[in-house]
Design a protein around this motif. Sequence first.
Motif, PDB file in Angstrom:
ATOM      1  N   GLU A  71      19.812 -16.515  26.665  1.00 50.61           N
ATOM      2  CA  GLU A  71      21.144 -16.049  26.329  1.00 50.61           C
ATOM      3  C   GLU A  71      21.703 -16.963  25.254  1.00 50.61           C
ATOM      4  O   GLU A  71      21.655 -18.194  25.382  1.00 50.61           O
ATOM      5  N   VAL A  72      22.204 -16.334  24.192  1.00 55.18           N
ATOM      6  CA  VAL A  72      22.647 -17.110  23.034  1.00 55.18           C
ATOM      7  C   VAL A  72      24.031 -16.653  22.593  1.00 55.18           C
ATOM      8  O   VAL A  72      24.478 -15.541  22.905  1.00 55.18           O
ATOM      9  N   VAL A  73      24.678 -17.521  21.858  1.00 51.82           N
ATOM     10  CA  VAL A  73      25.844 -17.138  21.085  1.00 51.82           C
ATOM     11  C   VAL A  73      25.508 -17.468  19.640  1.00 51.82           C
ATOM     12  O   VAL A  73      24.992 -18.552  19.347  1.00 51.82           O
ATOM     13  N   VAL A  74      25.729 -16.504  18.742  1.00 52.74           N
ATOM     14  CA  VAL A  74      25.422 -16.725  17.329  1.00 52.74           C
ATOM     15  C   VAL A  74      26.714 -16.994  16.570  1.00 52.74           C
ATOM     16  O   VAL A  74      27.779 -16.473  16.915  1.00 52.74           O
ATOM     17  N   GLU A  75      26.584 -17.805  15.530  1.00 49.15           N
ATOM     18  CA  GLU A  75      27.752 -18.281  14.789  1.00 49.15           C
ATOM     19  C   GLU A  75      27.439 -18.265  13.299  1.00 49.15           C
ATOM     20  O   GLU A  75      26.314 -18.531  12.882  1.00 49.15           O
ATOM     21  N   VAL A  76      28.431 -17.920  12.496  1.00 49.33           N
ATOM     22  CA  VAL A  76      28.323 -18.001  11.043  1.00 49.33           C
ATOM     23  C   VAL A  76      29.558 -18.711  10.510  1.00 49.33           C
ATOM     24  O   VAL A  76      30.690 -18.326  10.840  1.00 49.33           O
ATOM     25  N   ASP A  77      29.337 -19.747   9.721  1.00 52.94           N
ATOM     26  CA  ASP A  77      30.421 -20.521   9.110  1.00 52.94           C
ATOM     27  C   ASP A  77      31.416 -21.030  10.149  1.00 52.94           C
ATOM     28  O   ASP A  77      32.639 -20.871  10.009  1.00 52.94           O
ATOM     29  N   GLU A  78      30.864 -21.604  11.227  1.00 51.17           N
ATOM     30  CA  GLU A  78      31.657 -22.257  12.269  1.00 51.17           C
ATOM     31  C   GLU A  78      32.564 -21.303  13.041  1.00 51.17           C
ATOM     32  O   GLU A  78      33.552 -21.723  13.635  1.00 51.17           O
ATOM     33  N   ARG A  79      32.208 -20.019  13.028  1.00 51.86           N
ATOM     34  CA  ARG A  79      32.959 -19.019  13.801  1.00 51.86           C
ATOM     35  C   ARG A  79      31.988 -18.198  14.631  1.00 51.86           C
ATOM     36  O   ARG A  79      31.013 -17.665  14.110  1.00 51.86           O
ATOM     37  N   PRO A  80      32.240 -18.059  15.946  1.00 51.45           N
ATOM     38  CA  PRO A  80      31.329 -17.289  16.792  1.00 51.45           C
ATOM     39  C   PRO A  80      31.418 -15.801  16.476  1.00 51.45           C
ATOM     40  O   PRO A  80      32.488 -15.277  16.165  1.00 51.45           O
ATOM     41  N   PHE A 100      26.177  -4.705  20.031  1.00 54.94           N
ATOM     42  CA  PHE A 100      26.212  -5.185  18.651  1.00 54.94           C
ATOM     43  C   PHE A 100      25.146  -6.258  18.469  1.00 54.94           C
ATOM     44  O   PHE A 100      25.325  -7.407  18.840  1.00 54.94           O
ATOM     45  N   SER A 101      24.018  -5.818  17.953  1.00 51.34           N
ATOM     46  CA  SER A 101      22.920  -6.764  17.709  1.00 51.34           C
ATOM     47  C   SER A 101      22.237  -6.430  16.396  1.00 51.34           C
ATOM     48  O   SER A 101      21.022  -6.517  16.266  1.00 51.34           O
ATOM     49  N   ARG A 102      23.042  -6.004  15.433  1.00 58.70           N
ATOM     50  CA  ARG A 102      22.505  -5.623  14.132  1.00 58.70           C
ATOM     51  C   ARG A 102      22.070  -6.843  13.329  1.00 58.70           C
ATOM     52  O   ARG A 102      22.667  -7.908  13.445  1.00 58.70           O
ATOM     53  N   PRO A 103      21.037  -6.692  12.488  1.00 59.60           N
ATOM     54  CA  PRO A 103      20.700  -7.781  11.566  1.00 59.60           C
ATOM     55  C   PRO A 103      21.876  -8.047  10.628  1.00 59.60           C
ATOM     56  O   PRO A 103      22.582  -7.120  10.214  1.00 59.60           O
ATOM     57  N   LEU A 104      22.079  -9.300  10.280  1.00 63.79           N
ATOM     58  CA  LEU A 104      23.182  -9.695   9.416  1.00 63.79           C
ATOM     59  C   LEU A 104      22.641 -10.336   8.150  1.00 63.79           C
ATOM     60  O   LEU A 104      21.636 -11.050   8.183  1.00 63.79           O
ATOM     61  N   VAL A 105      23.307 -10.076   7.027  1.00 70.01           N
ATOM     62  CA  VAL A 105      22.996 -10.736   5.762  1.00 70.01           C
ATOM     63  C   VAL A 105      24.211 -11.571   5.386  1.00 70.01           C
ATOM     64  O   VAL A 105      25.312 -11.043   5.245  1.00 70.01           O
ATOM     65  N   THR A 106      24.008 -12.880   5.244  1.00 66.32           N
ATOM     66  CA  THR A 106      25.128 -13.778   5.011  1.00 66.32           C
ATOM     67  C   THR A 106      25.058 -14.382   3.611  1.00 66.32           C
ATOM     68  O   THR A 106      24.057 -14.237   2.892  1.00 66.32           O
ATOM     69  N   SER A 107      26.093 -15.089   3.255  1.00 64.14           N
ATOM     70  CA  SER A 107      26.136 -15.811   1.985  1.00 64.14           C
ATOM     71  C   SER A 107      25.075 -16.905   1.967  1.00 64.14           C
ATOM     72  O   SER A 107      24.762 -17.487   3.007  1.00 64.14           O
ATOM     73  N   PRO A 108      24.513 -17.219   0.786  1.00 65.62           N
ATOM     74  CA  PRO A 108      23.544 -18.318   0.726  1.00 65.62           C
ATOM     75  C   PRO A 108      24.178 -19.670   1.032  1.00 65.62           C
ATOM     76  O   PRO A 108      23.478 -20.635   1.327  1.00 65.62           O
ATOM     77  N   ASN A 109      25.515 -19.722   0.962  1.00 63.35           N
ATOM     78  CA  ASN A 109      26.222 -20.975   1.246  1.00 63.35           C
ATOM     79  C   ASN A 109      26.704 -21.059   2.688  1.00 63.35           C
ATOM     80  O   ASN A 109      27.375 -22.028   3.056  1.00 63.35           O
ATOM     81  N   SER A 110      26.369 -20.063   3.487  1.00 66.11           N
ATOM     82  CA  SER A 110      26.784 -20.060   4.883  1.00 66.11           C
ATOM     83  C   SER A 110      25.938 -21.019   5.711  1.00 66.11           C
ATOM     84  O   SER A 110      24.832 -21.413   5.317  1.00 66.11           O
ATOM     85  N   THR A 111      26.458 -21.378   6.867  1.00 68.60           N
ATOM     86  CA  THR A 111      25.684 -22.079   7.877  1.00 68.60           C
ATOM     87  C   THR A 111      25.610 -21.169   9.099  1.00 68.60           C
ATOM     88  O   THR A 111      26.644 -20.746   9.623  1.00 68.60           O
ATOM     89  N   MET A 112      24.400 -20.841   9.514  1.00 70.58           N
ATOM     90  CA  MET A 112      24.197 -20.009  10.695  1.00 70.58           C
ATOM     91  C   MET A 112      23.788 -20.899  11.861  1.00 70.58           C
ATOM     92  O   MET A 112      23.085 -21.898  11.674  1.00 70.58           O
ATOM     93  N   ALA A 113      24.242 -20.531  13.041  1.00 62.66           N
ATOM     94  CA  ALA A 113      23.921 -21.341  14.214  1.00 62.66           C
ATOM     95  C   ALA A 113      23.613 -20.444  15.404  1.00 62.66           C
ATOM     96  O   ALA A 113      24.155 -19.339  15.535  1.00 62.66           O
ATOM     97  N   VAL A 114      22.743 -20.943  16.261  1.00 62.47           N
ATOM     98  CA  VAL A 114      22.393 -20.279  17.521  1.00 62.47           C
ATOM     99  C   VAL A 114      22.485 -21.323  18.618  1.00 62.47           C
ATOM    100  O   VAL A 114      21.896 -22.410  18.505  1.00 62.47           O
TER     101      VAL A 114
END
Length: 329
Positions: free
Chosen positions: A181-190, A237-251
Motif C-alpha cells: 500500500e502506497v501513497v504517491v506524491e508529486v512536488d511535495e503534494r500527495p 484513480f490509478s492512471r499513468p501520470l506524466v509530470t514536469s522534468p523538474n518535478s520530484t516524484m515520491a512513493v
Amino acid sequence: MNREELFAPPTAALPKISSSRKILVFAHTGREEARRAARAACRQLFEAGLTPVMERADLESLQEGWEKPVPVRVVRETVALVDIELGVVLGGDGSILRAAEKIRHTQIPLVGVNLGHVGFLAESEESDLTETVERIVNGEYVVEERMAIDVKAWANGQKIVDTWALNEASVEKGNREKMIEVVVEVDERPLSSFGCDGVVLATPTGSTAYAFSGGGPVVWPEVEAMLLVPLSAHALFSRPLVTSPNSTMAVELIRPDVSGVLWCDGRRTRDLPAGTRVEVSRSSKPVRLARIHPVPFSERLVAKFELPIHGWRGPITTGTTDRSEPAQD
C-alpha cells in the motif's frame, strides 16, 4: 600471437596505435554470438588504425577459439577511461544498461549493436556491425543526451539508497502474497493512496521498457518529462501520470507490516523496510548515446514493434492534384 602481444601492454612495440583513437568494446561474453561480434569489431577497429580496448575479464574470455587475434588494450590497466572516445556495446538493452552503469562517472558516449530482441537503446543490428564500425572509424556519428533520474530512499530517518537510473526506478512488493500500500506524491503534494503490485517512476527513455508493460504512454526521447505508472493498482484513480522534468516524484510504503523492494533499471535492487520513502528527480548528469542512423523515433517504434503501417500515403505535397482516393470497402 602470444598472450603478451594480445593484451598489448604499454611497453609493447605498437607505435602506430599508441596515440590512436581508443574505442572501448563491451560484450556479453557468455554468449558465443557476442564473442564472435566482439572479435570482429576489434579486428575491424585495429585494421582501421584505431585501438580496441576491453575489460580484462571480457578480453580473456575471447581468447578461446580466436584464431587470429589482434592487439587489444585493457581499460584501467593500459588505457585510462578518460582517453576513451566511444563505447561500443554488443548485446541487448540489458548490456547497454550495464555498460552505462560502468562508465556513469565519465563522459563516454555509448553506441549499441543489438544482439538481443527488441533492443530499443541499440543503434543497429548485428547484420550492420561492419557498417557501424566503419561509421565510427570515419567519425560519422552524433551524440545525444538522454535524461537520467536520481533515486533516493529514506527509512527510519536515514538515507538508505542514493543511486540513479536511465530507464526507471520501481517500487514493488517483496512478498508475492501481499500487495503493498502506497501513497504517491508529486512536488511535495500527495495525490492518491492505493494498494498495488508496485509503482514505476520512469524517464522518456524508459517509457518503452517496464513502464510500457505497465500500461504507461510511449514518450518521445526528446520530450522532457517523467512518468509515474502504477502496477495492478486496486483504485479508481490509478492512471499513468506524466509530470514536469523538474518535478520530484515520491512513493511511500504506508502499511506498517509490509515491506517492499526497489529496482533501478532492473539491475540494482534494495529491500525497503515498511515505511520507506522513495524520491525520484531529474539527474544533473544525462546518459550520452551515440547515433549512427539518426532516424525519427516514430520510425524506430515501427521497426522495433513491427507495427502495421499499410495504407499510409504520407503528407500531401503542395500542388499535387493526382493523389488517388483510398480504396472503397
